[in-house]
Design an enzyme around this catalytic site. Structure first.
Site, PDB file in Angstrom:
ATOM      1  N   GLY A  68       7.531   1.188   3.008  1.00  0.00           N
ATOM      2  CA  GLY A  68       7.351  -0.264   2.946  1.00  0.00           C
ATOM      3  C   GLY A  68       8.200  -0.873   4.049  1.00  0.00           C
ATOM      4  N   ASP A 258       2.789  -4.744   7.732  1.00  0.00           N
ATOM      5  CA  ASP A 258       3.725  -3.890   8.471  1.00  0.00           C
ATOM      6  C   ASP A 258       4.073  -4.470   9.827  1.00  0.00           C
ATOM      7  OD1 ASP A 258       2.275  -1.964   6.467  1.00  0.00           O
ATOM      8  OD2 ASP A 258       4.234  -1.120   6.994  1.00  0.00           O
ATOM      9  N   LYS A 269      -1.562  -1.432   5.241  1.00  0.00           N
ATOM     10  CA  LYS A 269      -2.087  -0.132   4.792  1.00  0.00           C
ATOM     11  C   LYS A 269      -3.593   0.001   5.007  1.00  0.00           C
ATOM     12  CE  LYS A 269      -0.237   2.645   3.508  1.00  0.00           C
ATOM     13  NZ  LYS A 269       0.199   3.700   4.471  1.00  0.00           N
TER      14      LYS A 269
HETATM   15  O1  MRU Z   1       2.920   3.787   4.387  1.00  0.00           O
HETATM   16  P1  MRU Z   1       3.692   2.791   3.574  1.00  0.00           P
HETATM   17  O2  MRU Z   1       3.708   3.105   2.115  1.00  0.00           O
HETATM   18  O3  MRU Z   1       5.067   2.547   4.142  1.00  0.00           O
HETATM   19  O4  MRU Z   1       2.857   1.436   3.751  1.00  0.00           O
HETATM   20  C1  MRU Z   1       3.337   0.260   3.158  1.00  0.00           C
HETATM   21  C2  MRU Z   1       2.449  -0.915   3.333  1.00  0.00           C
HETATM   22  O5  MRU Z   1       1.419  -0.867   3.969  1.00  0.00           O
HETATM   23  C3  MRU Z   1       2.938  -2.212   2.763  1.00  0.00           C
HETATM   24  O6  MRU Z   1       1.861  -3.028   2.387  1.00  0.00           O
HETATM   25  C4  MRU Z   1       3.777  -2.954   3.803  1.00  0.00           C
HETATM   26  O7  MRU Z   1       4.760  -2.122   4.353  1.00  0.00           O
HETATM   27  C5  MRU Z   1       4.402  -4.164   3.253  1.00  0.00           C
HETATM   28  S1  MRU Z   1       5.741  -3.784   2.185  1.00  0.00           S
HETATM   29  C6  MRU Z   1       6.462  -5.203   1.577  1.00  0.00           C
END
Ligand code: MRU
Length: 377
Positions: A68, A258, A269
């Site tokens: 995240g 992200d 994601k």
């Molecule tokens: O691959 P990840 O689990 O790190 O992906 C996380 C996401 O896509 C979240 O939606 C994003 O980081 C926002 S977290 C507040």
């Protein structure tokens, strides 16, 4: 000579998830460790893992023990403290060279979430700011800065929830994807913070959670968080989201981010873009929730955002069992980009960006923009 007092980690209000170990926390003083809740084991096992050196932090981010965007940023800040701690007794120039080298190393572990590079840049600037004559005090300032970032992240996320909670429809259905909750931040989360604050204000709604193949952050993490917080939650296969919209059961989609480019194009994601398309077709508001640290105004548009490609094996197997025939190739981008034109608004700690245009994004960073949230849908 008396040693300076030790540096104490902040006390953080962890809201509805106070019953779980923190997503991440520094335990101890100058000789402390970074303690992570190991998210690869959830929901079955609730175990923490201590990182005492930067290699352990790098590995934990890479394999998603901590994940995240905001959580990755704060973990990397602590990683920089751990990686430079053995060099506290070097001359200043050599110490600063170590700060840059460790920062470079940490930046290499996941490319998409800009919070990681943002955190490293903030700590590097702090190291360069001195005090010039005292490297040990400079390292202390890095640890104190990392603590500030952890405390700020929790406060920022709470503010995001307060600014967006009114978007949650009473008695309605909210769809989210992946995990943008307390487990993705120091506390509260971004997208899920809206749900937590709305619930605390007495609103009732159903949260629909995409399972989020291949690593199942929705099923494993978001469903865990929301059910612990007493929110009504239903998990669905990613492919079921559009049909749920068609059935009239979704009134709001809210996701995290992200990296957000200067024009509002948003990486999140993999699967987020498809949700935005389906939401547009069905006339359902599609919101992103993210802190200012997730914006990358150096990038003009989403096409410039680096997208992490993850190992094919993550797609080849589900929960340890092969699900593809031998030799089948797999496609495994971790993120996709949703064009700004499909995003109804971006909820930040400074209010809601709406409509999502380059000029509105720019306003967020204008020091004269009042810190006043605009409510309503
Ligand atoms: O691959 P990840 O689990 O790190 O992906 C996380 C996401 O896509 C979240 O939606 C994003 O980081 C926002 S977290 C507040």
């Amino acid at each position: 000579v008396n040693a300076p007092p030790d540096i104490v980690p902040p006390v953080i209000d962890r809201g509805p998830l106070a019953g779980l170990p923190p997503t991440l926390e520094w335990v101890g003083g100058r000789d402390g460790v970074l303690r992570l809740l190991d998210q690869t084991l959830l929901p079955g096992r609730i175990e923490t893992r201590d990182c005492a050196n930067v290699e352990q932090v790098w590995e934990a981010i890479r394999v998603l023990r901590v994940r995240g965007a905001p959580a990755i940023g704060v973990a990397a800040a602590y990683g920089l403290c751990l990686g430079t701690r053995p060099h506290r007794h070097l001359p200043r120039a050599a110490f600063l060279a170590q700060v840059r080298e460790v920062g470079q190393y940490l930046r290499s572990c996941r490319p998409t979430a800009v919070n990681l590079a943002w955190a490293i840049a903030r700590l590097t600037a702090r190291a360069e700011a001195g005090p010039a004559a005292d490297v040990a005090a400079t390292w202390d300032a890095l640890l104190a800065e990392a603590h500030d970032m952890a405390a700020e992240d929790a406060a920022t996320c709470r503010r995001i929830g307060e600014n967006g909670a009114a978007l949650i429809p009473e008695g309605g259905g909210v769809l989210t994807h992946c995990n943008a909750g307390a487990l993705a931040t120091v506390a509260y989360g971004t997208a899920l913070s809206l749900l937590y604050v709305a619930r605390a204000r007495g609103r009732h709604f159903t949260a629909h959670v995409d399972e989020t193949r291949p690593l199942l952050q929705g099923a494993r993490l978001t469903a865990l968080e929301l059910s612990r917080a007493g929110i009504d939650v239903t998990v669905l296969c990613d492919g079921a989201a559009a049909s749920l919209m068609q059935a009239g059961r979704i009134q709001l989609v809210v996701v995290g981010a992200d990296r957000i480019a200067a024009n509002g194009d948003t990486a999140n994601k993999i699967g987020t873009y498809a949700l935005a398309l389906a939401a547009r077709h069905h006339g359902i508001p599609f919101y992103v929730a993210a802190p200012l640290s997730t914006f990358d105004r150096a990038l003009a548009c989403g096409a410039d955002i680096p997208i992490e490609q993850r190992p094919e094996d993550e797609v080849r197997a589900a929960l340890g069992t092969a699900i593809t025939p031998p030799g089948a190739r797999c496609y495994n981008p971790a993120f996709d980009v949703t064009p700004a034109a499909l995003i109804t608004g971006i909820v930040t700690e400074k209010g809601i960006v709406r409509p999502v245009t380059q000029a509105q994004v720019q306003r967020l960073f204008d020091p004269n923009t009042a810190n006043v949230p605009r409510h309503g849908s």
